[in-house]
Design an enzyme around this catalytic site. Structure first.
Site, PDB file in Angstrom:
ATOM      1  N   PRO A   2       0.823  -1.210   0.000  1.00 22.45           N
ATOM      2  CA  PRO A   2       0.000   0.000   0.000  1.00 22.45           C
ATOM      3  C   PRO A   2       0.856   1.258   0.000  1.00 22.45           C
ATOM      4  O   PRO A   2       1.715   1.448   0.861  1.00 22.45           O
ATOM      5  CB  PRO A   2      -0.836  -0.119   1.280  1.00 22.45           C
ATOM      6  CG  PRO A   2      -0.261  -1.226   2.057  1.00 22.45           C
ATOM      7  CD  PRO A   2       0.681  -1.993   1.223  1.00 22.45           C
ATOM      8  N   GLU A   3       0.630   2.081  -1.019  1.00 23.15           N
ATOM      9  CA  GLU A   3       1.285   3.388  -1.113  1.00 23.15           C
ATOM     10  C   GLU A   3       0.188   4.442  -0.946  1.00 23.15           C
ATOM     11  O   GLU A   3      -0.916   4.112  -0.531  1.00 23.15           O
ATOM     12  CB  GLU A   3       2.017   3.500  -2.461  1.00 23.15           C
ATOM     13  CG  GLU A   3       3.029   2.367  -2.654  1.00 23.15           C
ATOM     14  CD  GLU A   3       3.749   2.402  -3.999  1.00 23.15           C
ATOM     15  OE1 GLU A   3       3.849   3.478  -4.600  1.00 23.15           O
ATOM     16  OE2 GLU A   3       4.197   1.324  -4.446  1.00 23.15           O
ATOM     17  N   LYS A  58       2.139   7.236   3.836  1.00 23.20           N
ATOM     18  CA  LYS A  58       1.471   5.935   3.878  1.00 23.20           C
ATOM     19  C   LYS A  58       0.963   5.600   5.281  1.00 23.20           C
ATOM     20  O   LYS A  58       0.532   4.474   5.534  1.00 23.20           O
ATOM     21  CB  LYS A  58       2.454   4.845   3.422  1.00 23.20           C
ATOM     22  CG  LYS A  58       3.044   5.106   2.046  1.00 23.20           C
ATOM     23  CD  LYS A  58       4.308   4.315   1.792  1.00 23.20           C
ATOM     24  CE  LYS A  58       5.021   4.830   0.549  1.00 23.20           C
ATOM     25  NZ  LYS A  58       6.386   4.262   0.409  1.00 23.20           N
ATOM     26  N   ARG A 283      16.145  -1.912  -4.813  1.00 23.46           N
ATOM     27  CA  ARG A 283      14.771  -2.093  -5.287  1.00 23.46           C
ATOM     28  C   ARG A 283      14.744  -2.370  -6.776  1.00 23.46           C
ATOM     29  O   ARG A 283      15.473  -1.754  -7.554  1.00 23.46           O
ATOM     30  CB  ARG A 283      13.934  -0.834  -5.000  1.00 23.46           C
ATOM     31  CG  ARG A 283      13.925  -0.418  -3.556  1.00 23.46           C
ATOM     32  CD  ARG A 283      13.375  -1.509  -2.653  1.00 23.46           C
ATOM     33  NE  ARG A 283      13.412  -1.109  -1.253  1.00 23.46           N
ATOM     34  CZ  ARG A 283      13.803  -1.913  -0.268  1.00 23.46           C
ATOM     35  NH1 ARG A 283      14.208  -3.135  -0.503  1.00 23.46           N
ATOM     36  NH2 ARG A 283      13.787  -1.491   0.976  1.00 23.46           N
TER      37      ARG A 283
END
Length: 293
Positions: A2-3, A58, A283
């Site tokens: 979730p962003e 967030k 990432r």
DNA sequence: CCTTGTGTTCTCCG
DNA sequence: CCGGAGAACACAAG
């Protein structure tokens, strides 16, 4: 994952569901999830009410009575699922009618083995904090701590504080990559790996480009695309790549709008050449080496 | 081995 | 040697 768009979707939905209802019971199923001493957490929440739900980046902030604030961070696999009181004879959550556009991916026979905290309201509706990987947390803080935490975050991209000049200043005198800037919550709040890659693609800028080498028109394009991408993602109720569901247990619809994230080796939506995947700061980063310079 | 958000720790540079 | 920036690591589980 979730962003901002996913957390904002949860915030807006939960506001309509739980505001001002009295909390009558709280169960902690996993102590690691709650960052307060257990007794304190239960004591403050029980018989309290959520007056407002705020969000910074967030992080969800539930404002309680008597100047207490419940922070909830979902990290990678956290979920906040709201289930009304079950009609007699039906399993919890199974009464919801079909017909929505979204596809349900969550076992709504709650609680289940990944349920960490359960909050019960006066009407017997329940809010479940589920978290497979135990990175997420809940924590009650006072007003001072809450303000301190909020101040540590950078600009909120969908507020009036997000101006082109504020945004340009972030890039000055920084040698780190564009994507590292976008992911840095102390500079800009709310972007994670999915939307950082999507914004870079939409703006046509290479995510590896050093911040101080970006030209003004590139920064302006990024500035506009951040807002455009986030707004559209919120309208689509977020992206479900793996684990994310909204407070009804429904998936978000933005997955089909993704142009690069999760699409390594697929043809670029603009030039049809295969998308590249490289590591940036540990990432995974997907981009088009032709369209993003 | 891979996945990611964030807090902490380490390293480098002026 | 200090400050700050940036990079690397730790964490979690499937």
């Amino acid at each position: 994952m979730p962003e901002l768009p996913e957390v904002e979707t949860i915030r807006q939905d939960l506001r309509r569901k739980i505001l001002d209802k009295q909390i009558i019971d709280v169960q902690i199923l996993n102590k690691k999830t709650v960052q307060n001493e257990e007794g304190k957490f239960l004591r403050i929440l029980t018989n309290n009410r959520i007056k407002e739900i705020d969000r910074v980046g967030k992080l969800l902030i539930f404002e309680l009575n008597r100047k207490n604030f419940l922070l909830a961070h979902l990290k990678m696999t956290g979920q906040l699922i709201y289930v009304k009181d079950k009609p007699f004879g039906l399993a919890q959550g199974r009464e919801i009618t079909a017909g929505g556009h979204s596809e349900r991916n969550t076992d709504l026979n709650l609680p289940h083995k990944h349920t960490r905290v359960i909050i019960t309201f006066e009407d017997n509706a329940k809010l479940y904090f589920n978290d497979l990987r135990l990175f997420g947390y809940m924590k009650i803080v006072g007003e001072k701590d809450k303000e301190k935490i909020k101040l540590a975050f950078g600009i909120e991209p969908l507020t009036k504080n997000f101006t082109l000049s504020n945004f340009e200043n972030i890039f000055k005198n920084r040698k780190t990559s564009l994507k590292a800037i976008l992911l840095n919550q102390q500079l800009i709040a709310g972007l994670g790996n999915i939307y950082a890659d999507e914004v870079c693609f939409a703006a046509g800028v290479n995510p590896f480009k050093p911040a101080n080498e970006l030209k003004k028109p590139e920064i302006k394009k990024l500035f506009l695309e951040i807002q455009k991408v986030l707004k559209q993602a919120i309208l689509s109720r977020g992206t479900t790549f793996n684990n994310y569901v909204d407070s009804d247990g429904n998936k978000g619809n933005y997955l089909e709008h993704l142009k690069v994230y999760g699409r390594a080796d697929e043809p670029c939506a603009k030039c049809k050449v295969g998308l590249k995947r490289r590591k940036l700061g540990g990432r995974s980063t997907v981009f088009c080496s032709i369209c993003q310079k």
